[in-house]
Design a protein around this motif. Sequence first.
Motif, short mmCIF file in Angstrom:
data_model
loop_
_atom_site.label_atom_id
_atom_site.label_comp_id
_atom_site.label_asym_id
_atom_site.label_seq_id
_atom_site.Cartn_x
_atom_site.Cartn_y
_atom_site.Cartn_z
N UNK A 57 71.09 57.08 49.28
CA UNK A 57 69.84 56.54 49.84
C UNK A 57 70.00 54.96 50.13
N UNK A 58 70.10 54.48 48.78
CA UNK A 58 69.86 52.75 49.13
C UNK A 58 71.22 52.30 50.11
N UNK B 278 72.61 50.16 55.49
CA UNK B 278 73.53 50.09 56.76
C UNK B 278 72.19 50.24 57.90
N UNK B 279 71.31 51.00 57.61
CA UNK B 279 70.27 50.76 58.80
C UNK B 279 69.46 49.58 59.11
N UNK B 280 69.36 48.93 57.97
CA UNK B 280 69.04 47.30 57.95
C UNK B 280 69.61 46.47 58.93
N UNK C 235 71.66 61.73 56.13
CA UNK C 235 71.34 62.34 57.40
C UNK C 235 69.45 62.47 57.12
N UNK C 236 69.08 62.84 55.83
CA UNK C 236 67.70 63.12 55.60
C UNK C 236 67.06 61.51 55.79
N UNK C 237 67.68 60.52 54.93
CA UNK C 237 67.28 59.23 55.02
C UNK C 237 67.11 58.47 56.31
N UNK C 238 68.23 58.92 57.25
CA UNK C 238 68.47 58.21 58.37
C UNK C 238 67.17 58.63 59.24
N UNK C 239 67.00 60.12 59.44
CA UNK C 239 66.21 60.58 60.18
C UNK C 239 64.55 60.45 59.73
N UNK C 240 64.28 60.00 58.42
CA UNK C 240 62.97 59.56 58.00
C UNK C 240 62.92 58.03 58.49
N UNK D 244 63.16 46.40 52.30
CA UNK D 244 63.62 45.91 50.95
C UNK D 244 64.51 46.89 50.21
N UNK D 245 65.93 46.80 50.12
CA UNK D 245 66.53 47.66 49.48
C UNK D 245 67.24 47.07 47.97
N UNK D 246 66.48 45.96 47.63
CA UNK D 246 67.05 45.51 46.33
C UNK D 246 66.34 46.13 45.24
#
Length: 479
Positions: free
Chosen positions: A136-137, A142-144, A370-375, A414-416
């Motif tokens: 997930x992180x 990557x999405x960031x 996929x779930x995290x990207x779509x959310x 923030x992914x840290x």
Amino acid sequence: MAGPPPGCPAHGLGPGGLRRLYGPEAENLSAVYEELRDEHGPVAPALLHEDVPIWVVLGHSENLHMVSTPTQYCRDTRQWTALQDGTIKPDHPLMPLVAWQPICCHAEGDEHLRLRGAVTGAMSTINHRGIRRHINRSTQHLVNKFCEEGRADLVAQFAEHLPMAVMCQILGMPDEYNDRIVHAARDMLKGTETSIASNAYIMDVLMRLTARRRAEPEDDFTSHLINHSARLNDEEVGQHLRVILMAAYEATANLLANVLRLVLTDPGFRAQLNGGQMTVPQAVEQSLWDEPPFSTQLPYVAKQDTELGGQRVRKGDGLLLGIAPGNVDPRVRPDLSANMMGNRSHLAFSGGPHECPGQDIGRAIADVGVDALLNRLPDIQLDCDEAELRWRTSILNRHLVELPVRFEPRPKQDVTAKPGHLSVPAQRTDWQVGIGQPEPAAPVPSPQPSAPPQAAPVPAEPARPMGAWRRFLRWWRGY
């Protein structure tokens, strides 16, 4: 003499009139497989690169019989006649994939049990909950990189990177994750003239990792593989790391791209997903039927003269495990549009003694990613006509070249912050059931006798604190 013109029935045929499974003549291998099925049945003769003969196993039950009968078929390529007699030369483009190596995939009997036991033992030490949080992180990271743009290519910017980031973490080499190792992994499986050089780079990275962990073990897959009671030597460790890295990376990169393509191009599929009739894991299984990450696996070798699918197979013959054609065998799937939800009898992860030991990791990367990207990007849409999507086809797989998308630009997240270290509101000691917490009232002077009575002010309802379930979900997803 000039060859046959395009469109001629003889176009794409090699020695003996056999169909080639490579080159421009085989850009649509799924159509070639169906032609072979019509001509020869569930097992058909064909040609690999440089016209190496191979049996293509097209039937679902024939594939299952082959992978589940080690007394008749093995994966020890040293027994393959084409390698023994020099038909496959040292510089053959598929040599990195077919050359014998000291790995469980090519072993039999007690040696297979020893090597496979080391791999499954090291797999058992993986913290799956921790890996899901890392997935997930990594997805959020990557999405960031593209969320503020409103556009992205989900193949080059997401599907080809997430599996490598996760596998580098699992193996214990997160610092090695970069664009170069992603490119080498992609190139190595194309069967091109640069594949051997890419393979050498990957092996150099893994052998340096093996040496480091032999000297200074840590709590990672590589260290547990080294310290297993099977006592693998450095070459065995390095080769197993290679096959695990490459198989997991390529399979999951393709799986991610294929699931996302389905979501973006099939309104019914997405509606089921959004409406709760289908979960992301079920969507992943459907994709494993329709578009398996690996189309084929090579080679299996006949250990004796035998018969398969009506064909006489000689000792030493090579056979191609037909994953994609087996999944669409009309004897098991007469209606390809039928939903296969919940059915895991596909061939995507092979079967028998050599069934993929890391399939749960691949599923986890696809499910969580996929779930995290779509959310994160719920309004994501395909940014081209579906007919414009292109694939790169090889004997091993059908790889989506790009998947352009658009969405409403969003700020980075923030992914840290580490899970479990989020600030939680202090526990209240003055709960009252059914009413809000009143604000302290300011002193009010006594009203004059002539003044009308005043209604007491209604206390404001305070913001509802985050419940335990929501806090648990944030922790589980790594927010």
